[in-house]
Enzyme design. Structure first.
Site, PDB file in Angstrom:
ATOM      1  N   ASP A 193       0.824  -1.221   0.000  1.00 28.19           N
ATOM      2  CA  ASP A 193       0.000   0.000   0.000  1.00 28.19           C
ATOM      3  C   ASP A 193       0.860   1.274   0.000  1.00 28.19           C
ATOM      4  O   ASP A 193       0.685   2.155   0.873  1.00 28.19           O
ATOM      5  CB  ASP A 193      -0.893   0.030   1.262  1.00 28.19           C
ATOM      6  N   GLU A 218     -11.566   0.032  -2.692  1.00 34.66           N
ATOM      7  CA  GLU A 218     -10.667   0.598  -1.661  1.00 34.66           C
ATOM      8  C   GLU A 218      -9.502   1.302  -2.370  1.00 34.66           C
ATOM      9  O   GLU A 218      -9.493   1.426  -3.581  1.00 34.66           O
ATOM     10  CB  GLU A 218     -10.139  -0.508  -0.728  1.00 34.66           C
TER      11      GLU A 218
HETATM   12  O1  FUB Z   1      -3.065  -3.579   3.619  1.00 36.42           O
HETATM   13  C1  FUB Z   1      -4.343  -3.825   4.114  1.00 36.42           C
HETATM   14  C2  FUB Z   1      -5.382  -3.484   3.107  1.00 36.42           C
HETATM   15  O2  FUB Z   1      -5.160  -4.257   1.955  1.00 36.42           O
HETATM   16  C3  FUB Z   1      -5.321  -2.069   2.620  1.00 36.42           C
HETATM   17  O3  FUB Z   1      -5.824  -1.142   3.504  1.00 36.42           O
HETATM   18  C4  FUB Z   1      -6.062  -2.221   1.356  1.00 36.42           C
HETATM   19  O4  FUB Z   1      -5.965  -1.147   0.483  1.00 36.42           O
HETATM   20  C5  FUB Z   1      -5.465  -3.490   0.803  1.00 36.42           C
HETATM   21  O5  FUB Z   1      -4.280  -3.256   0.114  1.00 36.42           O
END
Ligand code: FUB
Length: 394
Positions: A88, A295
């Site tokens: 991320d 997301e």
């Molecule tokens: O790294 C945990 C979660 O996985 C992140 O918050 C999301 O964007 C995904 O990459």
């Protein structure tokens, strides 16, 4: 494992029965046959259990220990660091250097599920480099979950900003009731260490904050994530622990935005939804899951336009949409990054010395979805401002 044991028992029994039948000299009794079968079974069970224990031990190590089976495809770029797992990546330029604010993936052995419990991260490490392709420095632990007073578990994708002569680290973490909110921590240095506020940002919820500074100096936080990110539990900014994901024909859940106040530790306004529209100005439905928001919100500006990029989660694309205001609406344009190895896909887009780059992750080092490694590659635009889609493997 069970199938291996059954096969082993079957094969052993067949061989022994055949020997009994065709080689009279061996003259095995039924009891001897059963005894040998039992021994073979015991050996099989022991060796399978032993393998499972070994796998678990490997998964509980936090450091990168071994390469997985040879990759089928050749990656276009290599992990930026290999001594820890990172994901991320939110990239920024501070004081002329590139700083990357990633998640620090950890192997805690937590079982994998659709809520993302296996992403059980405990701290953040900030990375920096003088130039793309240059040496990468890991600045060590910048913030530990045990120093966030309100935190329960799971430090997910962070972002950072600079204002008021202070560096701000924004991070999602579950509170002690297992509800995600977004927190803020401050430092005098971009790499930390950061000191967390006593409480989450008031009115914040869900995950994946992206803090964008517009040309007029105003900051906006984009955020949200469905499924494990819990955005489905928030309607009209109110929490409903029983909030459901949308049905295929229903309008997809929308990402959120709020302007930050001058102190950078709170919202200046109520959180708003962001509209991502198709070319006919229609909102996507849940069944458009190769296009709708899941997301990993990120905002960047190119030639005066606002580019909102995000992950489609269960279909694994990074897509983007363009608008003329930081609040949208944004019109869907297409794919920025095709699916990478591993379930998640998460990006940031940054201009460095007149070239554009996308920072992303895959699972090249571990082969495991929750043990990722950050990477960077160049991103190119077409003359009309659209982005040339990237495939991370040759
Ligand atoms: O790294 C945990 C979660 O996985 C992140 O918050 C999301 O964007 C995904 O990459």
């Amino acid at each position: 494992m069970v199938i291996s044991v059954i096969l082993l028992v079957f094969l052993t029994t067949t061989i022994i029965v055949s020997l009994n039948k065709y080689i009279p000299i061996m003259q095995f009794s039924i009891q001897k046959t059963l005894l040998l079968t039992g021994i073979a079974t015991a050996v099989g069970v022991f060796s399978s259990c032993n393998n499972a224990a070994t796998n678990e031990t490997t998964d509980k190590k936090d450091t990168v220990v071994a390469a997985p089976a040879p990759a089928k495809k050749e990656p276009i770029s290599q992990p930026l660091v290999t001594h820890i797992y990172t994901a991320d990546p939110s990239a920024h330029i501070f004081n002329g250097k590139i700083y990357i604010y990633p998640s620090h993936d950890t192997a805690t052995g937590t079982a994998e599920n659709d809520n993302g419990d296996h992403f059980n991260m405990m701290d953040y490490h900030i990375l920096s480099m003088d130039s793309i392709g240059g040496q990468v420095t890991d600045h060590g632990v910048a913030l530990d979950i045990k120093n966030i007073p309100w935190a329960g578990r799971q430090l997910w994708a962070p972002d950072a900003a600079f204002a008021n002569n202070t560096y701000y680290l924004y991070f999602p973490v579950k509170d002690k009731r297992d509800v995600f909110h977004i927190g803020v921590a401050t430092s005098t240095k971009p790499e930390g260490p950061f000191t967390a506020e006593a409480r989450p940002i008031q009115g914040s919820y869900s995950i994946d904050p992206c803090v964008f500074k517009d040309d007029d100096g105003k900051f906006y936080m984009y955020f949200g994530g469905i499924w494990g990110g819990q955005l489905q539990r928030w309607n009209n900014n109110k929490y409903d622990s029983a909030g459901k994901l949308r049905q295929p024909g229903e309008q997809a859940i929308l990402p959120r935005v709020a302007k930050l106040n001058a102190g950078m530790k709170g919202f200046a306004e109520p959180v708003k939804e962001i509209k991502i529209l198709d070319k006919d100005d229609r909102l996507f439905t849940e069944k458009d899951n190769d296009k709708r928001f899941f997301e990993a919100a990120w905002m960047h500006k190119y030639r005066g336009k606002y580019y909102f990029s995000y992950s489609t989660g269960d279909t694994h694309f990074i897509n983007y949409a363009i608008g003329t205001s930081p609040y949208g609406p944004f019109t869907y344009q297409g794919v920025v990054l095709n699916p990478v190895d591993g379930w998640t896909n998460h990006q940031s887009i940054l201009e460095v010395k007149d070239k554009w780059y996308i920072f992303y992750h895959d699972v090249q080092l571990s082969g495991k979805t929750h043990l990722r490694n950050v990477k960077v590659t160049e991103l190119k635009y077409n003359d009309d401002g659209t982005i040339q889609p990237i495939t991370a493997y040759k």
